[in-house]
Design a protein around this motif. Structure first.
Motif, mmCIF file in Angstrom:
data_model
loop_
_atom_site.group_PDB
_atom_site.id
_atom_site.type_symbol
_atom_site.label_atom_id
_atom_site.label_comp_id
_atom_site.label_asym_id
_atom_site.label_seq_id
_atom_site.Cartn_x
_atom_site.Cartn_y
_atom_site.Cartn_z
ATOM 1 N N LYS A 150 0.405 8.662 -11.143
ATOM 2 C CA LYS A 150 1.530 8.026 -11.396
ATOM 3 C C LYS A 150 0.862 6.874 -12.410
ATOM 4 C CE LYS A 150 4.458 9.310 -8.032
ATOM 5 N NZ LYS A 150 5.454 8.810 -6.698
ATOM 6 N N LYS A 151 1.797 5.880 -12.604
ATOM 7 C CA LYS A 151 1.446 5.023 -13.664
ATOM 8 C C LYS A 151 0.174 4.094 -12.981
ATOM 9 C CE LYS A 151 4.738 1.469 -12.126
ATOM 10 N NZ LYS A 151 5.785 0.531 -12.499
ATOM 11 N N PHE A 152 -0.420 3.405 -13.895
ATOM 12 C CA PHE A 152 -1.602 2.487 -13.490
ATOM 13 C C PHE A 152 -1.373 1.223 -13.302
ATOM 14 C CE2 PHE A 152 -3.914 6.082 -15.922
ATOM 15 C CZ PHE A 152 -4.791 6.182 -15.056
ATOM 16 N N ILE A 175 -9.798 5.748 -10.932
ATOM 17 C CA ILE A 175 -10.096 4.503 -11.322
ATOM 18 C C ILE A 175 -10.267 4.468 -12.823
ATOM 19 C CG2 ILE A 175 -11.793 2.443 -11.260
ATOM 20 C CD1 ILE A 175 -10.359 3.610 -8.317
ATOM 21 N N ALA A 176 -9.452 3.512 -13.573
ATOM 22 C CA ALA A 176 -9.398 3.482 -15.253
ATOM 23 C C ALA A 176 -10.356 2.634 -15.618
ATOM 24 C CB ALA A 176 -8.244 3.297 -15.719
ATOM 25 N N ASP A 177 -10.457 1.170 -14.696
ATOM 26 C CA ASP A 177 -11.196 0.137 -15.419
ATOM 27 C C ASP A 177 -11.698 -0.542 -14.080
ATOM 28 O OD1 ASP A 177 -12.633 -1.366 -17.055
ATOM 29 O OD2 ASP A 177 -10.541 -2.380 -17.792
ATOM 30 N N SER A 188 -10.868 -7.605 -10.737
ATOM 31 C CA SER A 188 -9.811 -6.495 -10.313
ATOM 32 C C SER A 188 -10.079 -5.117 -10.936
ATOM 33 C CB SER A 188 -8.538 -6.824 -10.642
ATOM 34 O OG SER A 188 -8.435 -6.793 -12.225
ATOM 35 N N ILE A 189 -9.420 -3.999 -10.271
ATOM 36 C CA ILE A 189 -9.526 -2.782 -11.025
ATOM 37 C C ILE A 189 -8.422 -2.200 -11.130
ATOM 38 C CG2 ILE A 189 -11.909 -2.423 -9.531
ATOM 39 C CD1 ILE A 189 -10.398 -0.594 -7.631
ATOM 40 N N THR A 190 -8.298 -1.249 -12.123
ATOM 41 C CA THR A 190 -6.969 -0.557 -12.564
ATOM 42 C C THR A 190 -7.157 0.750 -11.993
ATOM 43 O OG1 THR A 190 -7.095 -1.812 -14.320
ATOM 44 C CG2 THR A 190 -5.527 0.094 -14.592
ATOM 45 N N VAL A 191 -6.143 1.266 -11.385
ATOM 46 C CA VAL A 191 -5.857 2.566 -10.578
ATOM 47 C C VAL A 191 -4.926 3.203 -10.799
ATOM 48 C CG1 VAL A 191 -7.883 1.694 -8.735
ATOM 49 C CG2 VAL A 191 -5.069 1.624 -8.547
ATOM 50 N N SER A 192 -4.770 4.590 -10.422
ATOM 51 C CA SER A 192 -3.677 5.197 -10.622
ATOM 52 C C SER A 192 -3.654 6.180 -9.335
ATOM 53 C CB SER A 192 -3.590 6.365 -11.780
ATOM 54 O OG SER A 192 -2.206 7.313 -11.653
ATOM 55 N N LEU A 240 0.959 -1.120 -0.055
ATOM 56 C CA LEU A 240 0.071 -0.077 -0.266
ATOM 57 C C LEU A 240 0.901 1.233 0.004
ATOM 58 C CD1 LEU A 240 -2.717 -0.851 2.671
ATOM 59 C CD2 LEU A 240 -2.766 -0.989 0.315
ATOM 60 N N GLN A 241 1.880 1.194 0.745
ATOM 61 C CA GLN A 241 2.815 2.399 0.874
ATOM 62 C C GLN A 241 3.637 2.790 -0.534
ATOM 63 O OE1 GLN A 241 5.003 2.138 4.716
ATOM 64 N NE2 GLN A 241 4.618 4.375 4.851
ATOM 65 N N GLU A 242 4.017 1.547 -1.055
ATOM 66 C CA GLU A 242 5.082 1.455 -2.147
ATOM 67 C C GLU A 242 4.013 2.298 -3.434
ATOM 68 O OE1 GLU A 242 6.235 -2.097 -2.893
ATOM 69 O OE2 GLU A 242 7.745 -2.084 -1.249
ATOM 70 N N ASN A 243 2.657 1.875 -3.317
ATOM 71 C CA ASN A 243 1.854 2.465 -4.423
ATOM 72 C C ASN A 243 0.865 3.639 -4.092
ATOM 73 O OD1 ASN A 243 2.193 0.394 -6.748
ATOM 74 N ND2 ASN A 243 1.819 -0.878 -4.815
ATOM 75 N N LYS A 244 1.149 4.314 -2.691
ATOM 76 C CA LYS A 244 0.695 5.454 -2.373
ATOM 77 C C LYS A 244 -0.827 5.145 -1.995
ATOM 78 C CE LYS A 244 4.354 7.778 -3.037
ATOM 79 N NZ LYS A 244 5.458 8.331 -1.932
ATOM 80 N N ILE A 245 -1.221 4.088 -1.858
ATOM 81 C CA ILE A 245 -2.633 3.701 -1.227
ATOM 82 C C ILE A 245 -2.723 4.194 0.116
ATOM 83 C CG2 ILE A 245 -4.429 2.094 -1.435
ATOM 84 C CD1 ILE A 245 -3.155 0.394 -3.556
#
Length: 221
Positions: free
Chosen positions: A205-207, A190-192, A197-201, A177-182
């Motif tokens: 930063k990158k998705f 939310i992109a998809d 699953s879901i795709t987020v940024s 979570l920390q590494e991905n800034k969650i």
């Protein structure tokens, strides 16, 4: 209400089960004995035994769901309050890494005195949430309308508000979570989304992908 001396006489198992029920209620999960056992990673028989003892002590009402009495809720809120104060203190003052905070905090939460609690709050500037955004009971926390990542609209920016206690208990999960800034305060889009699953940024930063287990335990506004 329980006095400090009365609380100090209670077994640690009472503390853990009361807080587990409190956390399940916080996120709107039915409080069945099986669910409490899963949360605590113990057997259902163990939960059943402790439930009986807590009923005899006036801490639990056992109806369709497990319910805390006023005394039981006070116990749970007091321990949750201590936990969330200590986790901030360990992280922000002692600079412990997030992945070590949860385990260390669990050693402190049952023994923290009101005097030490007050001193920690003063040093921290009287925060109203724990490190992961969850409200500190009996603070001046102002509740916001939130929803988890499974119920948000695509292509719209949100701010992460809190992460449930379940995700905090796994050190590797905290690192992810920390590494991905969650983390509370991060921006997320939310992109998809699909069945699995879901795709987020985060923070533009990158998705990357999140499974549904994580997505339904991260709350945004």
């Amino acid at each position: 209400m329980l006095t400090q001396k009365e609380m100090e006489k209670l077994p640690e198992s009472f503390y853990k089960q009361a807080v587990a029920i409190f956390h399940l209620n916080e996120v709107g999960i039915e409080v069945k004995q099986t669910r409490v056992a899963e949360w605590l990673d113990v057997s259902r028989a163990n939960v059943s035994q402790i439930t009986g003892r807590m009923q005899n002590s006036g801490l639990i009402k056992f109806e369709d769901d497990l319910q805390l009495t006023d005394k039981g809720l006070y116990l749970a809120k007091t321990v949750a309050r201590r936990h969330r104060i200590v986790e901030r203190f360990l992280s922000e003052v002692l600079k412990l890494p997030w992945e070590k905070v949860y385990a260390e905090t669990s050693k402190w939460e049952n023994i923290l005195s009101p005097v030490t609690e007050k001193a920690m709050l003063s040093i921290l500037g009287n925060p109203t949430t724990g490190l992961f955004g969850n409200p500190i009971p009996y603070s001046k926390y102002k509740k916001l309308e939130t929803t988890n990542l499974l119920n948000v609209q695509k292509d719209r920016n949100y701010s992460i508000n809190k992460i449930t206690e379940e995700l905090k208990r796994d050190a590797s999960m905290i690192s992810f979570l920390q590494e991905n800034k969650i983390v509370p305060g991060s921006k997320i889009i939310i992109a998809d989304a699909n069945e699995f699953s879901i795709t987020v940024s985060t923070d533009n930063k990158k998705f990357f992908g999140l499974d549904q287990y994580i997505a339904e335990r991260v709350f945004v506004n």
